[in-house]
Design a protein around this motif. Structure first.
Motif, PDB file in Angstrom:
ATOM      1  N   GLN B 131       1.253   0.801  -4.807  1.00  0.00           N
ATOM      2  CA  GLN B 131       2.514   0.139  -4.447  1.00  0.00           C
ATOM      3  C   GLN B 131       2.494  -1.328  -4.890  1.00  0.00           C
ATOM      4  N   GLY B 132       1.314  -1.949  -4.789  1.00  0.00           N
ATOM      5  CA  GLY B 132       1.172  -3.342  -5.240  1.00  0.00           C
ATOM      6  C   GLY B 132       1.452  -3.460  -6.731  1.00  0.00           C
ATOM      7  N   LEU B 133       0.916  -2.495  -7.492  1.00  0.00           N
ATOM      8  CA  LEU B 133       1.137  -2.521  -8.950  1.00  0.00           C
ATOM      9  C   LEU B 133       2.604  -2.219  -9.282  1.00  0.00           C
ATOM     10  N   ALA B 134       3.211  -1.310  -8.507  1.00  0.00           N
ATOM     11  CA  ALA B 134       4.633  -1.007  -8.733  1.00  0.00           C
ATOM     12  C   ALA B 134       5.478  -2.251  -8.473  1.00  0.00           C
ATOM     13  N   ALA B 135       5.156  -2.985  -7.393  1.00  0.00           N
ATOM     14  CA  ALA B 135       5.911  -4.213  -7.082  1.00  0.00           C
ATOM     15  C   ALA B 135       5.706  -5.255  -8.177  1.00  0.00           C
ATOM     16  N   LEU B 136       4.462  -5.325  -8.680  1.00  0.00           N
ATOM     17  CA  LEU B 136       4.171  -6.271  -9.773  1.00  0.00           C
ATOM     18  C   LEU B 136       5.036  -5.949 -10.992  1.00  0.00           C
ATOM     19  N   ALA B 137       5.092  -4.662 -11.334  1.00  0.00           N
ATOM     20  CA  ALA B 137       5.870  -4.252 -12.516  1.00  0.00           C
ATOM     21  C   ALA B 137       7.355  -4.522 -12.300  1.00  0.00           C
ATOM     22  N   LEU B 168      16.674 -21.272 -12.358  1.00  0.00           N
ATOM     23  CA  LEU B 168      16.057 -19.942 -12.270  1.00  0.00           C
ATOM     24  C   LEU B 168      15.415 -19.662 -10.912  1.00  0.00           C
ATOM     25  N   PHE B 169      14.672 -20.615 -10.376  1.00  0.00           N
ATOM     26  CA  PHE B 169      13.871 -20.331  -9.179  1.00  0.00           C
ATOM     27  C   PHE B 169      14.701 -19.878  -7.975  1.00  0.00           C
ATOM     28  N   PRO B 170      15.816 -20.564  -7.643  1.00  0.00           N
ATOM     29  CA  PRO B 170      16.581 -20.057  -6.494  1.00  0.00           C
ATOM     30  C   PRO B 170      17.153 -18.665  -6.739  1.00  0.00           C
ATOM     31  N   LEU B 171      17.516 -18.385  -8.015  1.00  0.00           N
ATOM     32  CA  LEU B 171      18.064 -17.060  -8.316  1.00  0.00           C
ATOM     33  C   LEU B 171      17.012 -15.971  -8.150  1.00  0.00           C
ATOM     34  N   LEU B 172      15.749 -16.338  -8.369  1.00  0.00           N
ATOM     35  CA  LEU B 172      14.672 -15.339  -8.296  1.00  0.00           C
ATOM     36  C   LEU B 172      14.195 -15.088  -6.866  1.00  0.00           C
ATOM     37  N   THR B 173      14.761 -15.785  -5.887  1.00  0.00           N
ATOM     38  CA  THR B 173      14.241 -15.699  -4.511  1.00  0.00           C
ATOM     39  C   THR B 173      14.064 -14.263  -3.993  1.00  0.00           C
ATOM     40  N   PRO B 174      15.088 -13.367  -4.111  1.00  0.00           N
ATOM     41  CA  PRO B 174      14.887 -12.017  -3.571  1.00  0.00           C
ATOM     42  C   PRO B 174      13.695 -11.299  -4.207  1.00  0.00           C
ATOM     43  N   LEU B 175      13.567 -11.517  -5.516  1.00  0.00           N
ATOM     44  CA  LEU B 175      12.481 -10.856  -6.246  1.00  0.00           C
ATOM     45  C   LEU B 175      11.123 -11.428  -5.822  1.00  0.00           C
ATOM     46  N   LEU B 176      11.059 -12.743  -5.679  1.00  0.00           N
ATOM     47  CA  LEU B 176       9.799 -13.371  -5.275  1.00  0.00           C
ATOM     48  C   LEU B 176       9.405 -12.932  -3.858  1.00  0.00           C
ATOM     49  N   LEU B 177      10.419 -12.795  -2.973  1.00  0.00           N
ATOM     50  CA  LEU B 177      10.118 -12.325  -1.612  1.00  0.00           C
ATOM     51  C   LEU B 177       9.534 -10.915  -1.656  1.00  0.00           C
ATOM     52  N   ALA B 178      10.109 -10.072  -2.527  1.00  0.00           N
ATOM     53  CA  ALA B 178       9.600  -8.701  -2.655  1.00  0.00           C
ATOM     54  C   ALA B 178       8.151  -8.733  -3.175  1.00  0.00           C
ATOM     55  N   GLY B 179       7.927  -9.524  -4.216  1.00  0.00           N
ATOM     56  CA  GLY B 179       6.576  -9.618  -4.790  1.00  0.00           C
ATOM     57  C   GLY B 179       5.577 -10.148  -3.775  1.00  0.00           C
ATOM     58  N   ILE B 180       5.979 -11.170  -3.027  1.00  0.00           N
ATOM     59  CA  ILE B 180       5.071 -11.777  -2.045  1.00  0.00           C
ATOM     60  C   ILE B 180       4.770 -10.786  -0.918  1.00  0.00           C
ATOM     61  N   SER B 181       5.803 -10.112  -0.430  1.00  0.00           N
ATOM     62  CA  SER B 181       5.602  -9.207   0.699  1.00  0.00           C
ATOM     63  C   SER B 181       4.682  -8.043   0.329  1.00  0.00           C
ATOM     64  N   VAL B 182       4.967  -7.375  -0.799  1.00  0.00           N
ATOM     65  CA  VAL B 182       4.125  -6.224  -1.190  1.00  0.00           C
ATOM     66  C   VAL B 182       2.751  -6.727  -1.641  1.00  0.00           C
ATOM     67  N   GLY B 183       2.724  -7.891  -2.288  1.00  0.00           N
ATOM     68  CA  GLY B 183       1.440  -8.475  -2.698  1.00  0.00           C
ATOM     69  C   GLY B 183       0.558  -8.752  -1.488  1.00  0.00           C
ATOM     70  N   ALA B 184       1.175  -9.290  -0.421  1.00  0.00           N
ATOM     71  CA  ALA B 184       0.400  -9.576   0.802  1.00  0.00           C
ATOM     72  C   ALA B 184      -0.148  -8.283   1.389  1.00  0.00           C
ATOM     73  N   GLN B 185       0.655  -7.214   1.325  1.00  0.00           N
ATOM     74  CA  GLN B 185       0.167  -5.924   1.843  1.00  0.00           C
ATOM     75  C   GLN B 185      -0.987  -5.396   0.993  1.00  0.00           C
ATOM     76  N   GLY B 200      12.538  -1.235  -3.103  1.00  0.00           N
ATOM     77  CA  GLY B 200      13.971  -0.978  -3.278  1.00  0.00           C
ATOM     78  C   GLY B 200      14.725  -2.253  -3.630  1.00  0.00           C
ATOM     79  N   VAL B 201      14.408  -3.365  -2.937  1.00  0.00           N
ATOM     80  CA  VAL B 201      15.070  -4.651  -3.228  1.00  0.00           C
ATOM     81  C   VAL B 201      14.780  -5.074  -4.668  1.00  0.00           C
ATOM     82  N   ALA B 202      13.503  -4.948  -5.071  1.00  0.00           N
ATOM     83  CA  ALA B 202      13.130  -5.360  -6.437  1.00  0.00           C
ATOM     84  C   ALA B 202      13.833  -4.479  -7.471  1.00  0.00           C
ATOM     85  N   ALA B 203      13.919  -3.170  -7.187  1.00  0.00           N
ATOM     86  CA  ALA B 203      14.576  -2.252  -8.134  1.00  0.00           C
ATOM     87  C   ALA B 203      16.074  -2.579  -8.229  1.00  0.00           C
ATOM     88  N   ALA B 204      16.694  -2.902  -7.086  1.00  0.00           N
ATOM     89  CA  ALA B 204      18.123  -3.260  -7.100  1.00  0.00           C
ATOM     90  C   ALA B 204      18.342  -4.534  -7.914  1.00  0.00           C
TER      91      ALA B 204
END
Lengths: 230, 225
Positions: B131-137, B168-185, B200-204
């Motif tokens: 799942q970590g690798l999927a979130a990374l991708a 760019l950075f504020p626009l990437l917030t949802p994606l970064l949150l997804a990466g951080i959350s799954v990365g932390a797991q 799901g958020v990252a895929a959307a």
């Protein structure tokens, strides 16, 4: 000399007077909330600010689509006026939100979905205004800003969703049937939102007109320089 | 379109990787960020998995800004951009080609950042790795779709790195949150929700901005200076 309608000034004046009248509703008509006491009254200013900031950003989105479709500079100037108003209102919504958070939750800032979404939108549209200030050829700048205006608004639901998943401690104001508000409070909120809407419409319109006049002056100056062979 | 996409990606990768300084600047900046954040830990302390994941994605985001600036700067010399615009293929192939090249370069950088993060920030990969690798991708795909679209807007600007970062950075917030959350797991932090909702958020995000990129890139990448 083109003649301008006085409607935007009247709208702003009417909105200002209506919002001033709403202060009576806020402090005399609406009951004092039992848990939070008087600081709960911030809510009646905070909600219209956040609401009309979001409407400003939606207007940037619509104006950007219109610009890319028709390449009409007036649509670009509408985006500029709406973005400036939106950044101002969302900044004020953040300040009132922080005051609310301090009184309600004991902290100045918290990862609340609505507050976080407002902050991220403020960052996005502040960046958008930086883009607008760049020294680029006008048409190129307009196109770049229109693309960013569309992308920025597409991001809003995702930002809200992700902030909500991250953590939520915000009270559900309009979430349940009845809204969780007393009828007097609900009427006061609606009156505040409507009167602030008039003020907002007047502000955006007046700012758009200023930008129209600035563009007209630039065009006149360029024509004069061309006629003088400079 | 696919042929130009592949040719574009191949050209950008060979130009970037064959130059001595190609990816080095982006790599050094990312490593430097990881090292500087490691100083926030006291002796014998271990950074929380969530903080470590946030630092990793911060390094990746700055690295991505440098990568896309570099990729779009390749066509600035000798007006090569006009050559691309005259090419008899959809202009979206340029966006896709640069996005693919940027994705490969970002993944190469992350191959270095990941072990560096584990070492500097005292982490262990003890969580769900697939799942970590999927979130990374998924996060990388979204970052590159957005980076490739907005990289074009900063072309020709003097302070394009800072300009791209603030947009760019504020626009990437949802994606970064997804990466951080799954990365932390993946680094062993427990989570009640699990990684599924964030994937799901990252895929959307990817779906929305791949579509937006296809529709909008033609407007932003044009012949005007």
């Amino acid at each position: 000399m083109p003649k301008f309608s006085a409607l935007p000034q009247w709208l702003a004046l009417l909105g200002g007077l209506a919002f001033a009248a709403c202060q009576w509703l806020i402090y005399a008509y609406a009951p004092v909330e039992q848990t939070l006491g008087l600081p709960q009254k911030i809510f009646y200013v905070h909600l219209p600010l956040a609401w009309w900031a979001l409407m400003s950003f939606f207007m940037v989105f619509l104006g950007s689509i219109a610009y890319l479709w028709r390449r009409n500079p007036a649509a670009d100037r509408l985006c500029a006026a709406a973005a400036e108003t939106g950044v101002l209102l969302s900044g004020l919504a953040l300040v009132t939100g922080m005051l609310w958070a301090r009184r309600s939750w004991g902290v100045w800032w918290t990862w609340d979905p609505r507050l976080t979404t407002t902050l991220i939108m403020w960052f996005i549209y502040a960046g958008y205004l930086v883009l607008r200030g760049l020294d680029l050829p006008q048409q190129r700048r307009n196109v770049v800003c229109a693309v960013v205006g569309i992308v920025a608004f597409l991001d809003v639901p995702l930002v809200f969703l992700s902030a909500r998943i991250w953590r939520s401690i915000h009270p559900a104001v309009f979430g349940n049937k009845g809204g969780g508000l007393e009828p007097e409070m609900r009427l006061t909120v609606i009156a505040c939102v409507i009167s602030f809407g008039l003020l907002w419409a007047g502000l955006v319109w007046i700012r758009k007109r200023q930008l129209d006049l600035a563009a007209r002056l630039d065009a006149l100056q360029q024509n004069r320089l061309m006629q003088e062979g400079l | 379109m696919l042929r130009l996409t592949l040719a574009m990606a191949r050209k950008d990768l060979s130009l970037t990787l064959s130059r001595g300084s190609g990816l080095v600047q982006a790599l050094l900046l990312g490593l430097l960020l990881l090292f500087v954040f490691s100083l926030s830990q006291g002796v014998g302390e271990r950074m929380t998995p969530q903080s470590a994941a946030a630092v990793f994605w911060l390094s990746s985001a700055f690295c991505q800004v440098l990568i896309f600036n570099q990729l779009y700067a390749l066509e600035e010399a000798n007006n090569s951009r006009l050559g691309l615009l005259l090419c008899p293929a959809p202009i979206q192939a340029v966006w896709l080609g640069k996005g693919c090249a940027g994705l490969i370069l970002l993944l190469l950088a992350q191959i270095v950042f990941l072990p560096a993060g584990v070492i500097f920030l005292g982490q262990e990969l003890s969580g769900p790795l697939p799942q970590g690798l999927a979130a990374l991708a998924l996060t990388d795909v979204g970052m590159c779709a957005m980076g490739s679209l907005l990289g074009a807007l900063a072309q020709g600007q003097a302070a394009r790195e800072s300009l791209l970062s603030i947009v760019l950075f504020p626009l990437l917030t949802p994606l970064l949150l997804a990466g951080i959350s799954v990365g932390a797991q993946a680094l062993g932090a427990p989570s009640a929700d699990g990684p599924g909702i964030w994937l799901g958020v990252a895929a959307a995000f990817d779906a929305v901005f791949l579509g937006a990129g296809l529709l909008l890139f033609g407007h932003i990448y044009a012949g005007d200076e």
